[in-house]
Motif scaffolding. Structure first.
Motif, PDB file in Angstrom:
ATOM      1  N   ASP A 233       0.834  -1.200   0.000  1.00 12.16           N
ATOM      2  CA  ASP A 233       0.000   0.000   0.000  1.00 12.16           C
ATOM      3  C   ASP A 233       0.870   1.252   0.000  1.00 12.16           C
ATOM      4  O   ASP A 233       1.838   1.350   0.760  1.00 12.16           O
ATOM      5  N   GLU A 234       0.510   2.206  -0.812  1.00  8.34           N
ATOM      6  CA  GLU A 234       1.290   3.443  -0.913  1.00  8.34           C
ATOM      7  C   GLU A 234       1.273   4.239   0.387  1.00  8.34           C
ATOM      8  O   GLU A 234       2.230   4.956   0.704  1.00  8.34           O
ATOM      9  N   SER A 235       0.199   4.110   1.168  1.00  7.39           N
ATOM     10  CA  SER A 235       0.027   4.940   2.353  1.00  7.39           C
ATOM     11  C   SER A 235       1.129   4.744   3.393  1.00  7.39           C
ATOM     12  O   SER A 235       1.459   5.677   4.134  1.00  7.39           O
ATOM     13  N   ASP A 236       1.707   3.546   3.462  1.00 11.51           N
ATOM     14  CA  ASP A 236       2.761   3.310   4.458  1.00 11.51           C
ATOM     15  C   ASP A 236       4.074   2.872   3.825  1.00 11.51           C
ATOM     16  O   ASP A 236       4.957   2.363   4.503  1.00 11.51           O
ATOM     17  N   ARG A 237       4.208   3.105   2.523  1.00 14.46           N
ATOM     18  CA  ARG A 237       5.415   2.635   1.822  1.00 14.46           C
ATOM     19  C   ARG A 237       6.674   3.344   2.324  1.00 14.46           C
ATOM     20  O   ARG A 237       7.723   2.720   2.500  1.00 14.46           O
TER      21      ARG A 237
ATOM     22  N   ASP B   3       7.122   4.595   5.302  1.00 12.34           N
ATOM     23  CA  ASP B   3       7.403   4.043   6.638  1.00 12.34           C
ATOM     24  C   ASP B   3       8.124   2.698   6.528  1.00 12.34           C
ATOM     25  O   ASP B   3       9.102   2.436   7.259  1.00 12.34           O
ATOM     26  N   ARG B   4       7.638   1.844   5.628  1.00 14.92           N
ATOM     27  CA  ARG B   4       8.240   0.519   5.489  1.00 14.92           C
ATOM     28  C   ARG B   4       9.649   0.604   4.921  1.00 14.92           C
ATOM     29  O   ARG B   4      10.535  -0.157   5.311  1.00 14.92           O
TER      30      ARG B   4
ATOM     31  N   THR C 250       8.966  13.868   0.085  1.00 14.53           N
ATOM     32  CA  THR C 250       9.312  12.483   0.406  1.00 14.53           C
ATOM     33  C   THR C 250      10.817  12.326   0.570  1.00 14.53           C
ATOM     34  O   THR C 250      11.293  11.684   1.517  1.00 14.53           O
TER      35      THR C 250
END
Length: 252
Positions: free
Chosen positions: A163-167, A169-170, A196
């Motif tokens: 998912d782009e929303s937490d990419r 963070d990951r 970013t």
């Protein structure tokens, strides 16, 4: 190449990584492109897997054998007197000891290592698995007495993984593990918007490598974002192909 020269070049390469004052490492693929860059005043180079493979008619993503890569890198390091880093993709299914041995044998003093495993169907290593590989490579490098510069790369953005929303963070968590394992530089490969990129450089614990478009980007734009290293991937070779095609078309 004598061990002392390798040590000095490795130390020089690492020292060039200054957040906010990035070292520009033109991505080269043969002795000609390497000499071209050094003659223009660049202090270090990186060898890109994609342009290197293109130059010998092979596909990227480990279409070349490790021995073939080492043979080509030897030609490059023999042609220039600056530190050279090498894109070792995901490791060519070699042991850490063999990767370091081959790199130093070829005169390279740094390398990229990515978390996509091309020899195993393109799977993505887990964050822990990738960190363990970085740790094993650091151990193998340190055993030689040369502080080989390890540029730990993640392909999360390139693959648009999850998912782009937490990419972001990951990616930060993944690269932080690689940093703790012994990396020197972190490479969240991809083209990032300024916000970013600023977040990546501010939250990651080590110097960050960004990718630049040599014919389009403003070289001065990366420093204010905290970047420590800029390389070109396949984009220098691609940029040179456009005017070359125009010249050739005049003769068809």
């Amino acid at each position: 190449m004598p061990d002392q020269v390798l040590k000095e070049r490795a130390d020089a390469l690492l020292a060039l990584h200054v957040p906010g004052n990035p070292v520009i490492l033109p991505t080269v693929w043969d002795a000609w492109s390497a000499r071209l860059a050094v003659d223009e005043g660049f202090a270090a180079l990186t060898v890109g897997s994609h342009p290197l493979a293109d130059s010998v008619g092979k596909p990227d993503q480990e279409g070349m054998s490790f021995d073939d890569v080492i043979a080509r890198v030897k030609q490059i390091t023999a042609a220039v007197d600056v530190p050279v880093s090498v894109d070792l993709e995901s490791g060519y299914a070699q042991t850490p000891a063999r990767l370091i041995e081959g790199l130093l044998e070829a005169g390279g003093v740094g390398f990229n290592i990515e978390d996509t495993v091309h020899s195993e169907g393109g799977r993505l290593r887990s964050a822990t698995e990738h960190a363990q590989l970085v740790g094993a490579l650091r151990e193998a490098a340190d055993a030689t007495g040369v502080h080989v510069v390890i540029n730990a790369r993640t392909d999360l953005f390139l693959r648009q993984d999850g998912d782009e929303s937490d990419r972001v963070d990951r990616a930060i968590a993944r690269l932080a593990e690689a940093a703790a394992a012994g990396a020197d530089v972190l490479y969240p490969v991809g083209r990032h918007d300024p916000d970013t990129l600023r977040r990546l450089t501010s939250e990651l614990p080590l110097p960050v490598n960004a990718i630049g478009l040599p014919d389009q980007d403003d070289p001065a734009s990366f420093g204010p974002l905290g970047v420590a290293r800029v390389s070109f991937g396949p984009f220098l070779q691609r940029a040179l192909s456009a005017p070359a095609k125009e010249m050739l078309q005049r003769w068809v």
